[in-house]
Design a protein around this motif. Structure first.
Motif, PDB file in Angstrom:
ATOM      1  N   LEU A   5      -1.960  -4.960  -5.545  1.00 34.89           N
ATOM      2  CA  LEU A   5      -2.414  -6.112  -4.771  1.00 34.89           C
ATOM      3  C   LEU A   5      -1.262  -6.769  -4.011  1.00 34.89           C
ATOM      4  O   LEU A   5      -1.403  -7.170  -2.854  1.00 34.89           O
ATOM      5  N   ALA A   6      -0.091  -6.880  -4.675  1.00 34.39           N
ATOM      6  CA  ALA A   6       1.065  -7.510  -4.034  1.00 34.39           C
ATOM      7  C   ALA A   6       1.559  -6.688  -2.846  1.00 34.39           C
ATOM      8  O   ALA A   6       1.814  -7.228  -1.753  1.00 34.39           O
ATOM      9  N   GLU A  19      -0.777  -7.088  -0.045  1.00 35.55           N
ATOM     10  CA  GLU A  19      -0.577  -8.358   0.647  1.00 35.55           C
ATOM     11  C   GLU A  19       0.529  -8.227   1.694  1.00 35.55           C
ATOM     12  O   GLU A  19       0.404  -8.724   2.819  1.00 35.55           O
ATOM     13  N   ARG A  44       3.093   1.173  -2.999  1.00 34.70           N
ATOM     14  CA  ARG A  44       1.700   1.063  -3.444  1.00 34.70           C
ATOM     15  C   ARG A  44       1.200   2.414  -3.951  1.00 34.70           C
ATOM     16  O   ARG A  44       0.439   2.479  -4.930  1.00 34.70           O
ATOM     17  N   GLY A  60      -0.631  -6.396   4.654  1.00 30.74           N
ATOM     18  CA  GLY A  60      -1.464  -7.226   5.514  1.00 30.74           C
ATOM     19  C   GLY A  60      -0.658  -7.870   6.623  1.00 30.74           C
ATOM     20  O   GLY A  60      -1.164  -8.107   7.730  1.00 30.74           O
ATOM     21  N   HIS A  61       0.615  -8.144   6.356  1.00 27.47           N
ATOM     22  CA  HIS A  61       1.503  -8.703   7.371  1.00 27.47           C
ATOM     23  C   HIS A  61       2.174  -7.614   8.205  1.00 27.47           C
ATOM     24  O   HIS A  61       2.499  -7.838   9.379  1.00 27.47           O
ATOM     25  N   ALA A 107       6.351 -10.364  -0.700  1.00 27.59           N
ATOM     26  CA  ALA A 107       5.318  -9.504  -1.286  1.00 27.59           C
ATOM     27  C   ALA A 107       5.935  -8.283  -1.957  1.00 27.59           C
ATOM     28  O   ALA A 107       5.513  -7.882  -3.052  1.00 27.59           O
TER      29      ALA A 107
END
Length: 466
Positions: A358-359, A362, A377, A365-366, A340
């Motif tokens: 978005l990447a 992602e 970001r 999210g992990h 990501a």
């Protein structure tokens, strides 16, 4: 062995042969006394309380007991201050000497060098003695002592184990091995060998090893119950108590700090831990323990932004302990986060900031507490003029890594864009201390101070007018 003329001192020849003549003469001259040359009382850096060198009656097999040689302590290892290159002159001289002296004389020469604090030279003599008589346990034990003086603890363990294999009743080797296992945090093995060493061990040694065993047990239990504060406390207690090469204790401490969201401190702990390659570590600690240590290393590397290194460490951990579900999960997560981040960077490079956000999201999210992804970001959000969101991500990153200069600079920029001059000035002032001479920061600080002063002056005027 050819006897040198006495009392006349030999005239040195050229090269190695001349040095040999002089060395042999000095050695033979010293044999007139039953005592070896003593080091000065202040030259000490070995761990006496761990049974490395005992002040007891010498058997003639070990280096002179009670010596406290000179050494400098560097990054957790003992390094001699006046060494000769053992790959050149010393080894050449020892090989030449081995043709003219027997193994016991080489051992005595090694003991003499050891007593002077010249551990590398002593090691070379012991190696030559071993090559002539590999079945002598005392030579292996002496070599272990020299390796300990050089800070090569793991190699010293191997030599002590070999000495004990050759002579299972060799008490001094058992005692030395017990001390080494203590420093490695292997308390059970330390207790076993202290008991095997009989009178060589100090009466308090077994008691100390049992105390260390309790620290280790508390760490293990704290990890099972996810009591990170206790795990942090007990792991530090084990290290401070003398287990300064206990890599598992360093890993416990790093994991506890990671769980407590102190990523910078966790990174500092592992960077300060003794270094050992995977094969040697597995040989000493076993595959499951080494797999755990590599798993923690992977998580610390990932938090610090070393994504490739994190994936590599997690893969090596999996190779050592394939059935460990925790390691499997860490490997999967590490790969996902690294992918990501790479994808986000590619989008950022081509100015596709929405996709970059978005990447990075992602990846978060992990791993929601990855400061690097949060800061990346924030950079993308800043490019989209989403100042509030960017500042929030920077806040989260700095909570995890207070010394993260890039996140602090980005937050200051966002606050400046939103007219929040006071916090911007505060961040810029912190940065100017960390990055002295940085023109960009200096200029931004001056501008922020000017705008803050103007804002305050406007407020004063407004109050006066009303």
């Amino acid at each position: 062995m050819k006897q040198l003329p006495s009392p006349h001192v030999p005239v040195p020849g050229n090269g190695v042969s001349g040095e040999l003549e002089t060395m042999l003469y000095d050695y033979q001259k010293s044999k007139g006394s039953s005592k070896l040359v003593r080091a000065t009382s202040g030259n000490v850096m070995l761990y006496g309380n761990l049974g490395n060198i005992r002040s007891k009656q010498s058997s003639g097999n070990d280096p002179k007991p009670g010596y406290r040689p000179n050494a400098n302590r560097v990054t957790g290892s003992l390094v001699p201050s006046n060494q000769t290159d053992t790959d050149t002159g010393t080894v050449v001289l020892c090989r030449a000497l081995s043709k003219r002296t027997d193994s016991e004389e080489l051992k005595d020469l090694g003991n003499r060098e050891f007593g002077e604090g010249r551990f590398a030279e002593a090691l070379a003599y012991y190696d030559q003695a071993i090559s002539m008589d590999p079945g002598k346990a005392s030579y292996r034990s002496n070599k272990a002592a020299a390796l300990m003086g050089l800070g090569r603890i793991f190699e010293a363990v191997c030599e002590c184990k070999e000495a004990v294999r050759i002579d299972p009743g060799y008490c001094r080797a058992h005692n030395r091995l017990a001390g080494l296992y203590f420093r490695l945090g292997e308390a059970g093995k330390s207790i076993h060998h202290y008991r095997q060493s009989q009178r060589e061990a100090d009466p308090s040694d077994i008691s100390k090893a049992q105390t260390l065993q309790r620290y280790i047990a508390k760490c293990s239990e704290a990890r099972r119950t996810r009591d990170w504060q206790t795990m942090l406390k007990e792991s530090q207690s084990a290290i401070s108590f003398g287990a300064d090469f206990a890599l598992q204790a360093f890993s416990w401490k790093a994991e506890a700090l990671m769980r407590l969201q102190k990523h910078d401190e966790a990174d500092a702990v592992l960077n300060g831990a003794p270094k050992l390659d995977v094969n040697a570590s597995t040989k000493i600690f076993g595959a499951p323990v080494n797999g755990y240590m590599l798993m923690i290393r992977a998580q610390v590397d990932m938090a610090a932004g070393r994504f490739d290194e994190a994936v590599s460490a997690a893969q090596r951990a999996m190779q050592l302990d394939r059935n460990n579900q925790e390691i499997t999960a860490v490997l999967r997560r590490t790969k996902a986060v690294a992918f990501a981040r790479s994808k986000g960077n590619e989008f950022f490079k081509v100015s596709n900031f929405n996709e970059a956000c978005l990447a990075y999201g992602e990846g978060l999210g992990h791993d929601p507490q990855n400061a690097i992804l949060l800061c990346n970001r924030a950079a993308s959000q800043a490019k989209l003029a989403q100042w509030e969101r960017a500042a929030e991500d920077c806040n989260a990153a700095l909570k995890l890594r207070p010394s993260y200069a890039k996140a602090r600079l980005r937050r200051a920029h966002c606050n400046a864009k939103m007219g929040r001059w006071a916090p911007a000035v505060q961040d810029y002032e912190t940065l100017i201390k960390e990055l002295p001479g940085d023109e960009e920061v200096s200029k931004a600080l001056a501008e922020a101070k000017s705008m803050l002063q103007k804002k305050r002056w406007d407020l004063v005027k407004s109050t006066t007018l009303s």
